[in-house]
Design a protein around this motif. Sequence first.
Motif, PDB file in Angstrom:
ATOM      1  N   THR A  44      74.223  18.794 108.831  1.00 28.44           N
ATOM      2  CA  THR A  44      75.415  18.934 109.660  1.00 28.44           C
ATOM      3  C   THR A  44      76.631  18.587 108.804  1.00 28.44           C
ATOM      4  O   THR A  44      76.488  18.174 107.651  1.00 28.44           O
ATOM      5  N   ARG A  76      70.750  15.064 109.887  1.00 25.53           N
ATOM      6  CA  ARG A  76      70.554  14.442 111.191  1.00 25.53           C
ATOM      7  C   ARG A  76      69.189  14.844 111.734  1.00 25.53           C
ATOM      8  O   ARG A  76      68.767  15.994 111.598  1.00 25.53           O
ATOM      9  N   THR A 124      68.255  18.263 110.084  1.00 22.48           N
ATOM     10  CA  THR A 124      69.171  19.397 110.007  1.00 22.48           C
ATOM     11  C   THR A 124      70.447  18.970 109.303  1.00 22.48           C
ATOM     12  O   THR A 124      70.998  17.903 109.606  1.00 22.48           O
TER      13      THR A 124
END
Length: 173
Positions: free
Chosen positions: A47, A52, A45
Amino acid sequence: MNQAYFIAGTDTDVGKTTIAAGLLHAARLQGMSTLGAKPVASGCTMTAKGLRNSDAQALIDESSIKLPYEQVNPFAFEPAIAPHVAAREAGVTLGVTPLLAAMRNVLDQRADFTLIEGAGGWRVPLAGLENLSDLAVALDLPVILVVGVRLGCISHALLSAEAIARDGLQLAG
């Protein structure tokens, strides 16, 4: 005494991270220094701090030795697809040599208990003829094999165990 293991699975989504995090937690409760790493992960994902992965974060959370995220998970890819395909789409050459350098840095931390978690099954491709299993062989780590309990798992487990032995590594559990 420093113990280090490679966590492999018979497939993706079989519980490698759950087992690895549990083992790190148990070792920490016994007063051991712990460190977990995931050299390559897809399905990350974006971020504010970059890509991450939840598996890598679970290992970080159970590690008493804190390293920067990029050292724990040096190759992170956004699409939830095979790591070699995700790397190719990102223009990254994924091979044993860069993974080996990163994981040797993790092992050089000399934690009492270190786990390096693979991705997918034993023979996940990296690039060319290289597989993620080649990293485990290069590190010469005993292997903990995680088996997803579902239809076909006995065959997958036996085939994976045979491949691990044929690659010259000890099946530790």
